[in-house]
Design a protein around this motif. Structure first.
Motif, PDB file in Angstrom:
ATOM      1  N   HIS A 161     -19.021  -8.256   6.256  1.00 33.73           N
ATOM      2  CA  HIS A 161     -18.873  -8.294   4.793  1.00 33.73           C
ATOM      3  C   HIS A 161     -19.643  -7.184   4.094  1.00 33.73           C
ATOM      4  O   HIS A 161     -19.389  -6.875   2.943  1.00 33.73           O
ATOM      5  CB  HIS A 161     -19.347  -9.650   4.253  1.00 33.73           C
ATOM      6  N   SER A 162     -20.613  -6.627   4.798  1.00 26.76           N
ATOM      7  CA  SER A 162     -21.488  -5.635   4.154  1.00 26.76           C
ATOM      8  C   SER A 162     -20.968  -4.209   4.291  1.00 26.76           C
ATOM      9  O   SER A 162     -21.534  -3.276   3.719  1.00 26.76           O
ATOM     10  CB  SER A 162     -22.882  -5.708   4.789  1.00 26.76           C
ATOM     11  N   LEU A 163     -19.886  -4.034   5.030  1.00 29.30           N
ATOM     12  CA  LEU A 163     -19.422  -2.677   5.370  1.00 29.30           C
ATOM     13  C   LEU A 163     -18.962  -1.867   4.152  1.00 29.30           C
ATOM     14  O   LEU A 163     -18.140  -2.320   3.360  1.00 29.30           O
ATOM     15  CB  LEU A 163     -18.252  -2.779   6.364  1.00 29.30           C
ATOM     16  N   ILE A 164     -19.494  -0.650   4.057  1.00 28.12           N
ATOM     17  CA  ILE A 164     -19.063   0.322   3.031  1.00 28.12           C
ATOM     18  C   ILE A 164     -18.666   1.602   3.766  1.00 28.12           C
ATOM     19  O   ILE A 164     -19.423   2.088   4.608  1.00 28.12           O
ATOM     20  CB  ILE A 164     -20.206   0.652   2.054  1.00 28.12           C
ATOM     21  N   ILE A 165     -17.509   2.148   3.427  1.00 26.09           N
ATOM     22  CA  ILE A 165     -17.023   3.366   4.084  1.00 26.09           C
ATOM     23  C   ILE A 165     -16.805   4.447   3.038  1.00 26.09           C
ATOM     24  O   ILE A 165     -15.954   4.308   2.166  1.00 26.09           O
ATOM     25  CB  ILE A 165     -15.691   3.093   4.823  1.00 26.09           C
ATOM     26  N   GLU A 205      -8.618  -2.133   8.153  1.00 28.92           N
ATOM     27  CA  GLU A 205      -8.875  -3.586   8.144  1.00 28.92           C
ATOM     28  C   GLU A 205      -8.162  -4.297   9.294  1.00 28.92           C
ATOM     29  O   GLU A 205      -8.697  -5.221   9.906  1.00 28.92           O
ATOM     30  CB  GLU A 205      -8.411  -4.176   6.809  1.00 28.92           C
ATOM     31  N   THR A 246      -6.636   2.031   3.960  1.00 26.43           N
ATOM     32  CA  THR A 246      -7.487   0.828   3.903  1.00 26.43           C
ATOM     33  C   THR A 246      -6.966  -0.298   4.795  1.00 26.43           C
ATOM     34  O   THR A 246      -7.694  -0.806   5.661  1.00 26.43           O
ATOM     35  CB  THR A 246      -7.620   0.355   2.437  1.00 26.43           C
ATOM     36  N   TRP A 267       0.805  -1.229   0.000  1.00 27.49           N
ATOM     37  CA  TRP A 267       0.000   0.000   0.000  1.00 27.49           C
ATOM     38  C   TRP A 267       0.832   1.270   0.000  1.00 27.49           C
ATOM     39  O   TRP A 267       0.384   2.304  -0.481  1.00 27.49           O
ATOM     40  CB  TRP A 267      -0.957  -0.009   1.200  1.00 27.49           C
ATOM     41  N   HIS A 291     -10.272   2.678  -4.198  1.00 25.31           N
ATOM     42  CA  HIS A 291      -9.827   1.308  -3.837  1.00 25.31           C
ATOM     43  C   HIS A 291      -8.325   1.244  -3.552  1.00 25.31           C
ATOM     44  O   HIS A 291      -7.776   0.154  -3.468  1.00 25.31           O
ATOM     45  CB  HIS A 291     -10.152   0.271  -4.930  1.00 25.31           C
ATOM     46  N   GLN A 292      -7.675   2.355  -3.444  1.00 25.94           N
ATOM     47  CA  GLN A 292      -6.208   2.312  -3.329  1.00 25.94           C
ATOM     48  C   GLN A 292      -5.677   3.141  -2.174  1.00 25.94           C
ATOM     49  O   GLN A 292      -4.474   3.351  -2.061  1.00 25.94           O
ATOM     50  CB  GLN A 292      -5.586   2.867  -4.631  1.00 25.94           C
ATOM     51  N   PRO A 303     -11.714  -7.900   3.654  1.00 23.20           N
ATOM     52  CA  PRO A 303     -11.401  -6.649   2.944  1.00 23.20           C
ATOM     53  C   PRO A 303     -12.612  -5.716   2.909  1.00 23.20           C
ATOM     54  O   PRO A 303     -13.753  -6.167   2.816  1.00 23.20           O
ATOM     55  CB  PRO A 303     -11.021  -7.108   1.545  1.00 23.20           C
ATOM     56  N   ILE A 304     -12.327  -4.449   2.991  1.00 20.62           N
ATOM     57  CA  ILE A 304     -13.406  -3.465   3.039  1.00 20.62           C
ATOM     58  C   ILE A 304     -13.423  -2.612   1.774  1.00 20.62           C
ATOM     59  O   ILE A 304     -12.438  -2.543   1.038  1.00 20.62           O
ATOM     60  CB  ILE A 304     -13.248  -2.516   4.254  1.00 20.62           C
ATOM     61  N   THR A 305     -14.548  -1.950   1.549  1.00 17.66           N
ATOM     62  CA  THR A 305     -14.639  -0.937   0.500  1.00 17.66           C
ATOM     63  C   THR A 305     -14.521   0.417   1.174  1.00 17.66           C
ATOM     64  O   THR A 305     -15.312   0.745   2.063  1.00 17.66           O
ATOM     65  CB  THR A 305     -15.975  -1.049  -0.250  1.00 17.66           C
TER      66      THR A 305
END
Lengths: 344, 344, 344, 344
Positions: C169-173, C214, C210, C111, C205-206, C226-228
């Motif tokens: 698994h449903s987490l969006i940030i 996590e 992140t 990263w 996504h980069q 892994p998260i979004t």
């Protein structure tokens, strides 16, 4: 010591609250408002969640009279009535409105379009430009706290006028202010979409701070007459810059003027004279009681340009009010006002 | 008709591209840049995705010479060399830099700190303040397009100077500009966190537009001398407001002055005189070639305040350049410039 | 107590200076910088005129080792070298960069695109999310101060993860930040004219924060993967808002969630849970170390929306670093951090 | 052709005026307003000085019925009454309010807290998302012009839904808008000092555009259910960005998705698919009818992020309305809408 803030729900009021809540000599703030009485202050101002537990009270004259200090942060026109009722009681009063500043009969009527406060009230009200009137402020029971533009302007001009360096007839004052100066009440002229990415001039030749500036200049110079003073709205929240222009009586270098300014303001902790060649930006005093000044002579024109910046809600309102309270209490003038500017 | 834009990757260049791409007499824009040659224009300026398919070419003098029009939107110092090489060829040249504006020997050196263009180039360059020099522009092959501040200032002062209404020695010019005037190159003074919620004054008594304004004023009045001209950075992207102050020679009402301004600019489609009592905001000309003017006399001081606003990238640069091209082509001056301001 | 600020000329550094200069347990700040050594700090930052009299020193490892505290406010990549040299000496070290946060081998390389700090340094570095790691911080000699986005995000998610209320698994940030997060160095992406009246998404996504998020989520929940996480640039200087979305495991009302949050953060003075139905704006924490949270369940979707705001330079950087210093010194956590938000 | 603009004094109205005044098939705009009748339009909007000579008329149903087109730019609640009275007459009607968009009984009542338009009116109203409904629009006499958020959102999602690429239950929509979306009426939530340097979330889970988006998604997918949709206020005037997140049904690369988007929107002049790796900023569509889209898959999470930007007053309101008028008239869809974004 308990202090009252009347008009606590406006921007001047909430800035007083920020400063007074962190002042070592203040035990509690009592909040008054004629429009939002009964509401929780932290609901009106959610940035105070967990910090303020006060409710806003209605105007209660008798209770106010028994406080140590009352700050009037209400609109011009309202203030004079309250000041009158509080006079001669225990509470010392600092009025942030324009109601008690103009002493010449007829001027208030002309510029504020309303009836002036009675002469006995006006006579007791000391003009609270701290750096200039410190001695009178110390003895005062009633302070007419200066307007935001007059504060920045007069501090910028004091050395020139007191030392008779410029021709008063040549003075031009071009002032610029952020939008918090317009208060919290929503209006089209302070609507985001109308003001962002926009620059406007307003009240051309008609701003009510004009006679307030003239009155002080006349005290300093018998030659002083009517001035040209214009005001502009800048798409930012806080900050005033006043750019002033005048003809020098005698030729004078920037360095000479700079030395005079430095020595004039040597013992004034809130006035910072910038080094020769450096000019202040408004953000450099953000959130503080500083007034930053620069001066530059132009040998081509034999004119001088003076730049003065303040935070309109601090040195231009609440901060100077607290500074005056400190003086009245015999405290160090900077008590409770040791903020560093927030930058960036 | 093919036109070249040299310095196409700067803000002046991309604004020329917007205007010229939608101009009915222009078939194509050829884009040149000394720094980003070879790159796709739409990659440099993603807002042009799908609209621009050009690549940016390196400087190619011979190709440029054969075009119909070449716009030089490169920095002062670079422009004079290009102008010299393009002179006397097919292409008519409109130079947006400061290189060809100052005619008095020594002034360029003093204010721009570099060597002036040769006198023969300067001699051919017509000052492109369209409303004032329309006849000379029509015959010109080389235009010195005015600076942004001089455009707003001179249009605001022309009626007063040409009709000898004010005392030139008393003139004060307080100018305010958005940050796009500083160009596309990143620098600390145009860094967002340093400029947002900030108001600064810069180049006090030293702005290179000073002699450009003085030069024109002297053409209008033998009394005109050095002026006081200061510039401020406003936290907005586009827009210039110039506030001007001067002593009236004779007493004069706002209405009388207003009538003079209206009749002076009657046949000039891009100058809008605002009704008495109304003052323009910069956003009211956003994206257009308008210069909006207001004037107000102050009987207290016998002084006049003039307010002039333009979009610095349009009337202050690319728009006036296209207006000049229209004049040189004998077209209606407004061709390709019929934009309504974007508001809000 | 003497403290050193390395990287003092950046925004993190100058915010540390503001906080530490007013900290009752700090006698003096010693300022270091590798780029501007020798310069006067008040010249670099004119808002400190009259407040700072320090000069900026070059990096001096041996001197730093003997200080009580050293704050590393230098870019990732530089910090790990300094941290290594300071380890095991008198000075306790708080590193504000990303260098010491990621413990899993390979993640830093992936990263941050550089070589990780050695494992022995990483092993000593305690992750300084004060509200979560207070006990470990108390004993630490080396702190990896959290990133701005992870701070706001993790404080917003802690109750949900620790109490196993949502499906990881449903987490969006979806994160939004002001431009001071990009630092003081001028660049086109922080140029005023490119950012004002603009809204952009970046590093999709980069973003290097992140894996930091996590890593902590995995400590809380074995189900975390892994998260979004996306980040947006807002045309303002300070402030972060993170909006988070997740599926509730079981049905739950807003009131129930609110109660859990209140009790989770009951003893944490810098986390303010807003009343049900009220959501925080970034300006409401401006200049302070607060993290304000709101949560709302949506019965239509059985999802929850969490909103977290901080001042990126305070709770997201310098303020949390001072908070950690307080914990390490056994002081009240709020020492030197009693600021009220500046509003408006 | 004469067109009427009802609600002409709002921001939607004045943007219609800008577009229609420059539309080659429009001879004149007739301006109506229930609140400012009788006033000069150029006084209401001084940026139109010299451009507009119209006065604002009161609502005059019979006159409107005889026009060619009537645009209703009045608030939801008012619009349905006017639409009803204009139905079946000469004038074709394009309604920019939310009144005619929701077809499912009970939804309007639930989200708009008022009584729905009658079913016969709703039945005639074609949803004017031009890119999707072009055929129906061509034949329509009454258009329900889409909301600003639904426009940006649905154009961003159409390829994914129509090609069944994502799991509808996983959809999260995080929307951000400038403040002009709140209209011209002053309110505290759009007061400059409360909004500048601030970022807020509003109407969490309650925004009235939620059912409008859901209605269209359900047309595309039988799996579509309730969505999570939140909206944020950005301190800028114009522009919407919608960031959308969803789980991919099957693994898919960014390049594959990009190709699908490009081919889906190949013949739609106002939708611009950005190159892989480039994401649009709101300023890049400023003042235009473009909707710019980017998409990126994340192999770590098997999720996709879609970014959609529009100018809320153009493609999100007035521009799409004119685009629909063009379709209804059988004109090229881009007639009168050939603007280049104003940049910077």
């Amino acid at each position: 010591m308990d202090v009252g803030i009347v008009g606590s729900t406006g921007y001047g009021g909430v800035e007083l609250y920020r400063l007074l809540s962190n002042h070592p000599n203040v035990d509690g703030c009592i909040l008054y408002s004629s429009s939002l009485e009964g509401s929780s202050y932290a609901e009106q101002y959610p940035h105070l969640s967990g910090l303020s537990h006060e409710s806003v009270k209605p105007i209660m004259i008798e209770e106010m009279q028994q406080l140590d200090f009352v700050f009037l942060a209400v609109p011009s026109g309202v203030s004079k009535e309250l000041a009158q009722k509080l006079m001669g009681k225990k509470a010392k009063v600092i009025d942030l409105s324009g109601d008690l500043r103009l002493k010449v009969p007829g001027e208030y009527e002309e510029w504020y379009k309303g009836e002036s406060a009675p002469q006995d009230v006006l006579g007791k009200a000391v003009y609270g430009l701290t750096e200039i009137n410190r001695h009178a402020i110390r003895e005062a029971e009633l302070i007419a706290n200066p307007g935001c533009f007059p504060t920045a302007t007069l501090l910028g001009l004091a050395p020139l006028y007191q030392q008779d360096l410029i021709d008063p007839h040549s003075l031009i004052i071009d002032a610029k202010t952020g939008l918090s100066g317009a208060g919290r009440k929503a209006s089209q002229s302070s609507h985001f979409a109308e003001t962002q990415e926009n620059l406007r001039i307003y009240k051309v030749h008609q701003h009510q701070h004009t006679p307030e500036i003239e009155q002080q200049l006349k005290e300093w110079s018998s030659e002083a007459g009517p001035i040209t003073f214009t005001t502009h709205l800048i798409p930012m929240t806080r900050g005033i810059m006043v750019t002033m222009y005048a003809d020098l009586k005698d030729s004078c270098t920037t360095e000479q003027l700079h030395t005079r300014y430095q020595s004039f303001y040597e013992k004034h902790p809130f006035v910072r004279i910038r080094p020769v060649g450096q000019f202040p930006g408004t953000k450099e005093v953000f959130g503080t009681n500083f007034c930053d000044l620069s001066i530059k002579a132009d040998p081509r024109t034999n004119r001088v340009t003076i730049v003065s910046v303040i935070d309109n809600l601090v040195k231009g309102a609440a901060g100077q009010a607290v500074q005056n309270m400190n003086v009245m209490l015999g405290l160090d003038e900077t008590t409770g006002l040791h903020h560093y500017p927030i930058y960036p």
